[in-house]
Write an enzyme that holds these catalytic residues in place. Structure first.
Site, PDB file in Angstrom:
ATOM      1  N   ASP A  35     -38.628 -36.044 -28.247  1.00 15.64           N
ATOM      2  CA  ASP A  35     -37.238 -36.320 -27.904  1.00 15.64           C
ATOM      3  C   ASP A  35     -36.418 -35.029 -28.081  1.00 15.64           C
ATOM      4  OD1 ASP A  35     -35.296 -38.781 -27.376  1.00 15.64           O
ATOM      5  OD2 ASP A  35     -34.360 -37.634 -28.985  1.00 15.64           O
TER       6      ASP A  35
ATOM      7  N   TYR B 130     -26.219 -33.499 -27.821  1.00 18.66           N
ATOM      8  CA  TYR B 130     -25.926 -33.875 -26.435  1.00 18.66           C
ATOM      9  C   TYR B 130     -24.699 -33.117 -25.925  1.00 18.66           C
ATOM     10  CZ  TYR B 130     -29.241 -37.635 -27.286  1.00 18.66           C
ATOM     11  OH  TYR B 130     -30.377 -38.335 -27.592  1.00 18.66           O
TER      12      TYR B 130
ATOM     13  N   HIS C  43     -41.097 -45.275 -26.224  1.00 20.24           N
ATOM     14  CA  HIS C  43     -40.551 -43.928 -26.410  1.00 20.24           C
ATOM     15  C   HIS C  43     -40.867 -43.329 -27.772  1.00 20.24           C
ATOM     16  CE1 HIS C  43     -37.811 -40.556 -26.362  1.00 20.24           C
ATOM     17  NE2 HIS C  43     -37.124 -41.055 -27.369  1.00 20.24           N
TER      18      HIS C  43
END
Length: 299
Positions: free
Chosen positions: A103, A212, A269
């Site tokens: 990730d 982000y 995930h």
């Protein structure tokens, strides 16, 4: 929490920041570094580390802004974070190592391998699109793909995510674990409590979103470096059959010379949490076996 008979928990001051890391198997000469992603911490590797520690010196840092590391006010672009991890490893006397990231940890792992290729012998990326490399500049707004990436845009909005999530951190984290794991039960109550503990620390929410908010800066850094040529060191792209990226390997072959692909079945995930034995086996084989330069998969 973590079984102290297997893991050693440490803190190190690197520059102006204090970083937390886990360590196991330090009697072995070959080092493997593990980087976790959002919304997790080094705890994500808790079941993988004992298996890898049979053959490797294993170090799993909390990234700056993650877990029990400091939450700096700035510096969340992946070049800056990668450089901080290298400084930590230098302080620990580790000059060359194998690297795996999941990730957001894979974002940092790509940047680290590209910036410091002389230090990284092999790199593995687990279920993650890389900013400026394999993630498109515009993410989908509808359909199944949007369900997996909607939070990118949400996290980039300033102030509103904090206002909506604060006090509801458990609800927010549970959504990710319930929706993105192949089975919600794979992220057990103890793991959820630990991830919630670190996510509720003062500054942790802002820091988690900051990766982000630095996305475009990280993408620009990666695009500029990619124009200088393909990544030359061996790269393992690990997909999950129910994960976010159906085929991790295919797009990476455009930017890396030696890409090996693996897919873990019955997995969503959160690969290290959901399938730790398979993860450890794949990483061990990749980090130890002789690789053919024209191979595309481990077998």
């Amino acid at each position: 929490m973590l079984p102290h008979s297997i893991f050693q928990r440490h803190f190190a001051t690197v520059g102006s920041q204090r970083l937390h890391y886990l360590r196991a198997g330090d009697e072995h000469p070959q080092t493997v570094v593990l980087l976790a992603g959002f919304p997790q911490s080094s705890y994500a590797w808790r079941a993988v580390m004992p298996l890898l520690a049979r053959r490797f010196n294993v170090i799993a840092p909390d990234l700056p802004g993650q877990g029990d590391s400091d939450f700096p006010a700035e510096g969340y672009d992946t070049d800056t974070v990668a450089a901080r991890i290298v400084m930590l490893l230098q302080q620990l006397g580790v000059d060359r190592f194998c690297l795996a990231g999941h990730d957001v940890g894979a974002w940092v792992a790509w940047s680290l391998a590209a910036q410091f290729s002389e230090k990284v012998s092999r790199v593995a990326l687990l279920d993650a699109g890389i900013p400026g490399i394999t993630l498109p500049d515009t993410l989908p707004l509808v359909g199944e793909s949007a369900r997996k990436t909607w939070h990118f845009a949400f996290h980039c909005v300033h102030d509103l995510p904090e206002a909506l999530i604060m006090g509801r951190e458990g609800l927010y984290l549970d959504w990710f674990f319930n929706q993105k794991a192949a089975s919600p039960h794979r992220i057990d109550p103890a793991a959820r409590r630990e991830y919630l503990r670190v996510f509720q620390q003062p500054g942790a929410l802002r820091a988690g979103l900051a990766f982000y908010r630095a996305f475009e800066q990280s993408a620009q850094q990666n695009r500029q470096r990619a124009r200088q040529g393909k990544l030359s060191l061996p790269l393992l792209a690990v997909s999950a059959d129910q994960g976010s990226i159906p085929d991790m390997a295919a797009p990476l072959r455009a930017v890396a010379q030696h890409v090996y692909g693996e897919t873990i079945t019955d997995c969503g995930h959160f690969i290290p949490d959901e399938q730790p034995e398979k993860t450890a086996d794949i990483l061990t084989r990749f980090f130890t076996r002789r690789l053919e330069t024209n191979a595309e998969a481990l077998s």
